[in-house]
Design an enzyme around this catalytic site. Structure first.
Site, short mmCIF file in Angstrom:
data_model
loop_
_atom_site.label_atom_id
_atom_site.label_comp_id
_atom_site.label_asym_id
_atom_site.label_seq_id
_atom_site.Cartn_x
_atom_site.Cartn_y
_atom_site.Cartn_z
N ARG A 184 20.89 7.77 -19.01
CA ARG A 184 22.11 8.45 -19.44
C ARG A 184 22.29 9.80 -18.76
NH1 ARG A 184 19.79 5.87 -23.68
NH2 ARG A 184 18.74 7.77 -24.29
N GLU B 189 4.37 9.21 -26.41
CA GLU B 189 3.70 9.18 -27.71
C GLU B 189 2.67 8.05 -27.76
OE1 GLU B 189 4.86 9.05 -32.46
OE2 GLU B 189 6.44 8.95 -30.95
#
Length: 182
Positions: A65, A102
């Site tokens: 994006r 993560e």
């Protein structure tokens, strides 16, 4: 952030929140509704351009994006566009920067000859969360010899700490809107 989030309430209202995506407890901030609004998208690009400091040689948009806003912003500012992509998406010789996620790791790449030494680059993406991807993009661009002193985002999730990490790396952070508690 300089209070721009309040000034940009019109744009914030165009961002859809999808609860529990991609997993329970996550509030996904979806910019596709902003992109569907021609005036909102144009206003976003104009306001991002107004926040940019000094002359730049190119805008670096981060996949995917960030390409949308990066391309529009590069055109608005009369600058080139550098594509910072996920590994394996670019043909030819590339520079690579690995970074931790993560749960695992990922890599960003750009063409080895995408920017000349000393190029002034403005980093742009749609959303800033933990800052891992943005920091990897900064390291990649600086490793190629660029000067990266500013980053612009449509959305910042300040509670996740990405802005603080970028500032610690010597990169200023500006966003159009913030969402607390994400």
């Amino acid at each position: 952030m300089d209070g721009g989030a309040e000034r940009n309430a019109d744009l914030k209202a165009l961002v859809r929140t999808i609860p529990d995506f991609p997993k329970p407890g996550i509030q996904f901030r979806d910019i596709t509704t902003l992109l569907l609004d021609p005036a909102g998208f144009a206003t976003s690009v104009e306001r991002l351009a107004a926040m940019a400091d000094g002359p730049i040689d190119a805008v670096a948009g981060v996949e995917a994006r960030g390409f949308v806003f990066g391309a529009a912003l590069a055109r608005e500012m009369g600058a080139g566009l550098v594509l910072v992509r996920k590994r394996g998406k670019l043909p030819g010789k590339t520079l690579t920067e690995d970074y931790a996620l993560e749960y695992g790791s990922d890599s960003l790449e750009m063409h080895h000859d995408a920017i000349p030494q000393g190029a002034r680059i403005l980093l742009v993406d749609d959303l800033l969360a933990t800052g891992g991807t943005a920091l990897a993009a900064v390291r990649l661009l600086r490793g190629a010899g660029a000067t990266v002193g500013q980053s612009l985002f449509v959305i910042d999730l300040p509670d996740l700490g990405g802005g603080a990490k970028l500032r610690e790396a010597g990169v200023s952070v500006e966003s159009l809107v913030e969402f607390e508690g994400d």
